[in-house]
Design an enzyme around this catalytic site. Sequence first.
Site, short mmCIF file in Angstrom:
data_model
loop_
_atom_site.label_atom_id
_atom_site.label_comp_id
_atom_site.label_asym_id
_atom_site.label_seq_id
_atom_site.Cartn_x
_atom_site.Cartn_y
_atom_site.Cartn_z
CB SER A 110 -0.95 -0.05 1.20
OG SER A 110 -1.97 0.92 1.07
CG ASP A 212 -7.45 -2.50 -2.78
OD1 ASP A 212 -8.04 -1.76 -1.96
OD2 ASP A 212 -6.22 -2.59 -2.84
CG HIS A 242 -6.05 -2.20 0.73
ND1 HIS A 242 -5.40 -1.66 -0.35
CD2 HIS A 242 -5.42 -1.68 1.83
CE1 HIS A 242 -4.43 -0.85 0.07
NE2 HIS A 242 -4.42 -0.85 1.38
#
Length: 261
Positions: A110, A212, A242
Amino acid sequence: MLLVRTALGERRLAVTARPAATGGAGVAGDGDGPGLVWLGGFKSDQTSGKAVALDAWAGRRGRACLRFDYSGHGASEGRFEDGTIGLWLDDALAAIRAASAGPQILVGSSMGAWIALLAARALAEAGEAERIAGLVLIAPAVDFTEALMWERFDPEIRAEIERTGRWIRPSPYANEGYPVTRALIEEGRRHLLLGGVVRAHGPVHILQGMRDADVPWEHAMRLVEHLAADPVSITLVKDGDHRLSREEDIARLLAAVANLT
């Protein structure tokens, strides 16, 4: 704890450095083959399931692995609210330089994927491109402060951030939500990558869930388009979210790392 002294100040970071089995100096990267560096996400830390699985995989193979917490994250000093992309990038570069040696595979999740790309650029610009063996990016939230936050915020939220300096964003991962500060948004604009060619200075493998809700798969494909000068492969996980932290997702992560070693 690692004491970091840079132009951005002094702070102590929680660092876990697994030496390679053949290493003699006791720091990550001493053995044959590239070491691994875990770069966590926004509000995450080095004890996450993917980070621990990566470290265990390295241990079983005698490989070096470096994990750490950014300032204001996990066991490191500092307040999360005081953090910016530039500060966390500074943390990453300090940890890599102080607690690793030789080529490294940067594994970013991320926000950590954005930090990984920024760190790769900074290392290359400093004449240390040989430190980069490759990048594995999980749900890469590149430019997220602008593209996935500010540009999507309602006018009322923008106004609150500009007026008060912060807004508490609800989160399924934190009961109390987390603060999004004006400093985070404004400083983040100094590190945006998607306006031109993005260099990783090594091969890249992206893992992206198609369910996601935080980093849409189209955002990952946009990054692929900008990584025109480096070899890139992407794995789209049709039912992946995610976090990509299920057993099968972690298996994909470890396979991607193995393919770069």
